[in-house]
Design a protein around this motif. Structure first.
Motif, PDB file in Angstrom:
ATOM      1  N   HIS A 179       0.802  -1.226   0.000  1.00 24.30           N
ATOM      2  CA  HIS A 179       0.000   0.000   0.000  1.00 24.30           C
ATOM      3  C   HIS A 179       0.838   1.282   0.000  1.00 24.30           C
ATOM      4  O   HIS A 179       0.490   2.260   0.624  1.00 24.30           O
ATOM      5  N   ASN A 193      -1.590   4.118   0.952  1.00 24.84           N
ATOM      6  CA  ASN A 193      -2.701   4.167  -0.001  1.00 24.84           C
ATOM      7  C   ASN A 193      -2.969   5.557  -0.577  1.00 24.84           C
ATOM      8  O   ASN A 193      -3.996   5.768  -1.212  1.00 24.84           O
ATOM      9  N   ASP A 212      -5.250  -1.158  -1.053  1.00 29.06           N
ATOM     10  CA  ASP A 212      -6.386  -1.727  -0.324  1.00 29.06           C
ATOM     11  C   ASP A 212      -7.667  -1.055  -0.798  1.00 29.06           C
ATOM     12  O   ASP A 212      -7.755   0.170  -0.820  1.00 29.06           O
ATOM     13  N   HIS A 225      -7.175   1.157   4.151  1.00 31.99           N
ATOM     14  CA  HIS A 225      -6.870  -0.152   4.715  1.00 31.99           C
ATOM     15  C   HIS A 225      -7.879  -0.601   5.764  1.00 31.99           C
ATOM     16  O   HIS A 225      -8.449  -1.688   5.668  1.00 31.99           O
ATOM     17  N   ASP A 226      -8.110   0.233   6.769  1.00 30.37           N
ATOM     18  CA  ASP A 226      -8.929  -0.199   7.902  1.00 30.37           C
ATOM     19  C   ASP A 226     -10.417  -0.005   7.608  1.00 30.37           C
ATOM     20  O   ASP A 226     -10.782   0.894   6.868  1.00 30.37           O
ATOM     21  N   ASP A 285      -6.209  -5.221  -3.479  1.00 28.56           N
ATOM     22  CA  ASP A 285      -6.508  -6.063  -2.321  1.00 28.56           C
ATOM     23  C   ASP A 285      -7.939  -5.769  -1.880  1.00 28.56           C
ATOM     24  O   ASP A 285      -8.201  -4.765  -1.216  1.00 28.56           O
ATOM     25  N   LYS A 287     -10.871  -5.689   0.228  1.00 26.58           N
ATOM     26  CA  LYS A 287     -11.108  -5.869   1.660  1.00 26.58           C
ATOM     27  C   LYS A 287     -12.521  -6.368   1.954  1.00 26.58           C
ATOM     28  O   LYS A 287     -12.763  -6.883   3.039  1.00 26.58           O
TER      29      LYS A 287
END
Lengths: 443, 218
Positions: A179, A193, A212, A225-226, A285, A287
């Motif tokens: 990322h 990212n 992500d 990401h999260d 990716d 998620k």
């Protein structure tokens, strides 16, 4: 002061003194743009001539005894496994006929950075570069100059001498940005990212990027990401909740990434990679299962655009870039099956896929790559099996040089996903086995 | 302050205060001089209500595009505490604050035409903790859950997102009025919800009254 007031005073002081301290990130810069500002930038073709393995004649305390030098648009990068270090430099021909290569160096895991100023030592080579030529490198090709710590003027000697050509890596071995150019805990001055860290990733040794993908409330794939807008990744007093709770407008109006960047959409990120970099691919990716179809649409649209560019009569706009939809688990695989059916029903070419968990599924699903976690070991037999089926293997996420060495030697993969691109690129150049060129397959 | 460190801080506080309380109890058992006002006060189940003005830390993400930003809000809270004869009093409180609001201009984008994003930040805060009365001052430490509510309106589309980070509070009150079963304090508080990047200071008035009393002290 009695017992209880003393106790509470101590407690309050302890609580307040434990406030978080954030390290300031400062990327060193020459004042007024340095010598590069006064010169004529070297062309992309000329920069290729700087690539190679260089012996460090002076300055091994900074870069070790040997470094890899590779180039990207406008940038000459010195890459080393010493403290995962790198230098990001520009090159220009000066009015006095010298060729300067200058910029900054950094150890990303520490707050250590400084300035670098080198010159092409051979007058003939410098003159040729200033005449617009692109002389091939030779063992006489030397970059000599100085470096410094922080923003101090460079005074410590640094000399690099061309030693040998790089092992083939474009289209062969993929150093894939985890990322972005560095990890969230690093001091690169760019957020995971973000468009900025993807640009940086190429300059520190990557030729592909993993990003992500999450969905906003209004079904736009963005890079994050999260699931939650956690404080480690974003800023903004109104930036709260989950990515999936907010529309893109709300995200854009309420949040910046940690270093002030926007949260990019997947489409913006892919466009930037194609337009502003020479990255060869993107590993999406996924998620959430909900993100697969919208991501696949964005990837398919980009591939259709690239196909049109590459098949027209104008070779100057050719661009080879492959976005791959990453499938980390069975839920996302189910969503991938649905996405494939939907796109096929609409007459849209399905983008390639990557499966992270099962090498047999890679082949049975017709995916182009396998992306195993390093924690399952080097698995050389599976790497060979996947390769025999025409697909590639990219291990994730390797950030330590001893592990990287073990995987390069035992598994001989087609790429490694990392937050330490300079080290992985350099270790590949030092000990890696060049993977075979797989026709039709790309990351 | 990381949540781990906040928790460690609170445990440290509890340990220090516990040790002090033990020493104080030992002093009393030995017959040495003790605080007669504390020993005379009965234990009680105390209810409290706070109303105050909050000032939220932090800035909007895009200050240049934010046409109005209000960081002063209102916070109110209800609580129940056990007022012991020792100097540590446990409590639990539930509060709500309308903390901040802003208008941010957005350009044309994938969301359609340009417009103004109206943003409102509110927080529920559920926190157990401890207080300690030192003369007329009341110190307060707590750690709990914040429910951060982010409400947005853009092109008439209303939406609310929530986040539930751990949060900690530190407070200092001053008792300005006291009768047998009623107390009135001025309160200064600092609340930080680490995971959501929300923190605010608070100045308010707290009314406290004994709901039940238990005997006449120890």
């Amino acid at each position: 002061m009695n017992t209880k007031s003393a106790a509470f005073t101590v407690a309050a002081l302890f609580a307040l003194s434990s406030c978080e301290q954030v390290e300031e990130v400062s990327i060193p810069m020459f004042p007024d743009g340095g010598l590069l500002r006064t010169g004529t930038a070297l062309s992309r073709e000329q920069l290729y001539g700087f690539e190679g393995m260089f012996s460090v004649v002076h300055g091994s305390a900074l870069f070790g005894t040997e470094t890899s030098v590779r180039t990207s648009p406008g940038t000459i990068s010195i890459l080393t496994d010493k403290d995962n270090g790198y230098a990001v430099l520009g090159g220009a021909c000066l009015p006095d006929g010298r060729v300067v290569v200058e910029g900054y160096w950094q150890y990303p895991t520490e707050v250590k950075a400084g300035l670098v100023r080198l010159f092409v030592e051979q007058p003939d080579t410098a003159a040729a570069l200033c005449n617009g030529e692109a002389p091939p490198p030779s063992v006489d090709f030397t970059l000599a100059g100085t470096y410094s710590d922080d923003n101090d003027f460079p005074t410590t000697p640094l000399t690099l001498r061309w030693n040998r050509e790089l092992k083939p890596w474009r289209g062969r071995f993929f150093t894939i940005a985890h990322h972005g150019g560095c990890e969230v805990t690093d001091y690169c001055g760019a957020s995971p990212n973000s468009l900025e860290t993807i640009r940086l990733s190429e300059r520190v040794g990557c030729n592909a990027a993993e990003v992500d993908v999450r969905m906003t409330r209004d079904a736009i794939p963005v890079l994050f990401h999260d699931p939650t807008l956690s404080r480690a990744l974003v800023r903004g007093v109104f930036c709260n909740g989950s990515v999936s709770d907010l529309t893109l407008a709300e995200l854009r109006g309420s949040c910046t990434m940690a270093y002030g960047e926007i949260i990019p959409t997947l489409e913006e990120a892919l466009d930037m990679m194609v337009t502003d970099t020479e990255l060869e691919g993107a590993y999406l990716d996924e998620k959430t299962p909900e993100g697969v179809l919208p991501s696949a649409r964005v990837a398919a649209a980009l591939l259709a655009d690239l196909k049109a560019r590459n098949e027209n009569d104008d070779p100057s706009d050719d661009r080879h870039f492959v976005p791959v939809v990453g499938i980390p688990n069975a839920d996302v695989l189910d969503a991938w099956h649905t996405a494939k059916s939907t796109l096929q029903a609409e007459g849209i070419e399905v983008p390639p896929c990557l499966i992270e968990y099962d090498p047999d599924l890679v082949l049975s699903e017709g995916c182009v790559a396998w992306g195993p976690t390093w924690t399952l070991g080097t698995q050389p037999d599976n790497v060979r099996k996947v390769r025999a089926g025409g697909a590639r293997t990219f291990f994730w996420t390797l950030n330590q040089s001893d592990f990287v060495d073990a995987f390069l030697e035992e598994a001989q993969p087609d790429g490694i996903l990392t937050g330490r691109a300079s080290m992985v690129f350099h270790r590949y150049q030092e000990i890696g086995i060049t993977p075979p060129l797989l026709p039709g397959a790309a990351p | 302050m990381s949540l781990g460190r906040a928790a460690l801080s609170l445990f440290t506080v509890a340990a220090i205060l516990g040790a002090a309380a033990s020493a104080r109890a030992a002093d009393t058992a030995d017959g040495s001089a003790s605080d007669s006002s504390t020993s005379a006060a009965p234990s009680s189940l105390e209810v409290s209500a706070l109303v105050g003005m909050s000032v939220t830390q932090g800035e909007p993400a895009y200050t240049a595009a934010t046409t109005s930003f209000r960081r002063v809000g209102v916070y109110s809270e209800l609580g129940v505490g056990y007022r012991s004869s020792y100097f540590i009093d446990p409590f639990i409180s539930v509060g709500y604050g309308a903390l901040a609001s802003a208008d941010t201009k957005l350009p044309d984008g994938e969301w359609g035409s340009a417009g103004t994003l109206h943003q409102n930040l509110g927080v529920w805060f559920i926190s157990p903790g401890i207080t300690s009365d030192i003369w007329r001052f009341r110190l307060r430490l707590g750690i709990g859950i914040a429910i951060v509510k982010e409400s947005n309106t853009f092109h008439s589309d209303k939406n609310t997102a929530t986040q539930k980070p751990l949060a900690a509070q530190l407070g200092l009150g001053f008792n300005c009025y006291e009768t047998h079963r009623f107390r009135l304090d001025f309160d200064l508080r600092y609340v930080k919800a680490q995971g959501a990047d929300v923190s605010f200071g608070l100045f308010g008035v707290t009314a406290r009254g004994d709901l039940l009393t238990f005997g006449g002290g120890n």
